[in-house]
Design a protein around this motif. Sequence first.
Motif, PDB file in Angstrom:
ATOM      1  N   THR A  42      35.447  49.307 -26.040  1.00  0.00           N
ATOM      2  CA  THR A  42      35.820  50.369 -25.364  1.00  0.00           C
ATOM      3  C   THR A  42      37.271  50.375 -25.128  1.00  0.00           C
ATOM      4  OG1 THR A  42      35.172  48.843 -23.638  1.00  0.00           O
ATOM      5  CG2 THR A  42      33.533  50.323 -24.177  1.00  0.00           C
ATOM      6  N   THR A  43      37.721  50.069 -24.023  1.00  0.00           N
ATOM      7  CA  THR A  43      39.167  49.887 -23.817  1.00  0.00           C
ATOM      8  C   THR A  43      40.009  48.899 -24.689  1.00  0.00           C
ATOM      9  OG1 THR A  43      39.047  48.252 -22.134  1.00  0.00           O
ATOM     10  CG2 THR A  43      38.835  50.565 -21.430  1.00  0.00           C
ATOM     11  N   GLY A  44      39.317  47.941 -25.388  1.00  0.00           N
ATOM     12  CA  GLY A  44      39.774  46.630 -25.944  1.00  0.00           C
ATOM     13  C   GLY A  44      40.297  45.447 -24.877  1.00  0.00           C
ATOM     14  N   ALA A  45      39.762  45.665 -23.664  1.00  0.00           N
ATOM     15  CA  ALA A  45      40.248  44.614 -22.763  1.00  0.00           C
ATOM     16  C   ALA A  45      39.667  43.237 -23.111  1.00  0.00           C
ATOM     17  CB  ALA A  45      39.891  45.158 -21.377  1.00  0.00           C
ATOM     18  N   THR A  46      38.461  43.251 -23.497  1.00  0.00           N
ATOM     19  CA  THR A  46      37.887  42.046 -23.758  1.00  0.00           C
ATOM     20  C   THR A  46      38.304  41.327 -25.005  1.00  0.00           C
ATOM     21  OG1 THR A  46      35.681  42.712 -22.600  1.00  0.00           O
ATOM     22  CG2 THR A  46      35.352  40.732 -24.200  1.00  0.00           C
ATOM     23  N   LEU A  47      38.404  41.870 -25.842  1.00  0.00           N
ATOM     24  CA  LEU A  47      39.026  41.424 -27.077  1.00  0.00           C
ATOM     25  C   LEU A  47      40.428  41.026 -27.117  1.00  0.00           C
ATOM     26  CD1 LEU A  47      37.308  43.720 -29.697  1.00  0.00           C
ATOM     27  CD2 LEU A  47      37.058  41.647 -29.632  1.00  0.00           C
ATOM     28  N   ILE A  48      41.320  41.823 -26.261  1.00  0.00           N
ATOM     29  CA  ILE A  48      42.743  41.176 -25.983  1.00  0.00           C
ATOM     30  C   ILE A  48      42.720  39.946 -25.110  1.00  0.00           C
ATOM     31  CG2 ILE A  48      44.785  41.945 -25.062  1.00  0.00           C
ATOM     32  CD1 ILE A  48      44.040  45.086 -25.963  1.00  0.00           C
TER      33      ILE A  48
END
Length: 229
Positions: A200-206
């Motif tokens: 989604t925002t990429g927050a978890t992967l970052i």
Amino acid sequence: MSLWTDIRDFFFPRLCLSCGRKLLVGEEGLCISCFSSLPYTNLGNTPGNEMEKCFWGRFPIVRASSLFYYAKGGDVALILYAMKYHGRKTLCCKMGELMAGELLASGFFEGVDCLLPVPLYRARLRQRGYNQSELLASGISKVTGIPLVTDAIIRSRNNATQTHKSGYARWKNVEGLFQATVTASCLEGKHVLLVDDVLTTGATLIACADALFELKNIRISVLTLAWAR
């Protein structure tokens, strides 16, 4: 088809998540008709694609791709919901095999040393009984032969679900969420592919990438089943 499979399908027929039609042998989750209409991203192994740009300035990503576009209420959303909340373990693995099969010829996996699925918090893992991202990664591993690493990072707390959160709230929700373990040292100098179900925002992967930041010469790529562009 085995006798047991015949009996199981007679009493508990497998139905398409979208149209409700009885699934045939070899179909999983969706019938062929519904599956053929899924919104493929066609990102493949295109350098500098739009998904890859989501991570620019966050960490030095090697490459990024996703198989499907996500839309609320769409068939991809039905697949993800079944994977996460309806115990569809076989569907998770099959989706991983599909991801790998679609990308293998493009060279996306060339140079990747290991697959690192985004971990669940231990209490949530016990409750669900499996990690859908790990099963996705196992499907990828089956096709590519790339090994899984599941003990290099841990989820340090059971953060609230990201669903319905704003972009800023998602970033705050995952701040410091993952921690590297002593095992993570084996990833130094390696090319690691982070695997998750949806971006989604990429927050978890970052946040996962941040947990690996101290490792020397680590290279990171990202692959998800779906992307909420």
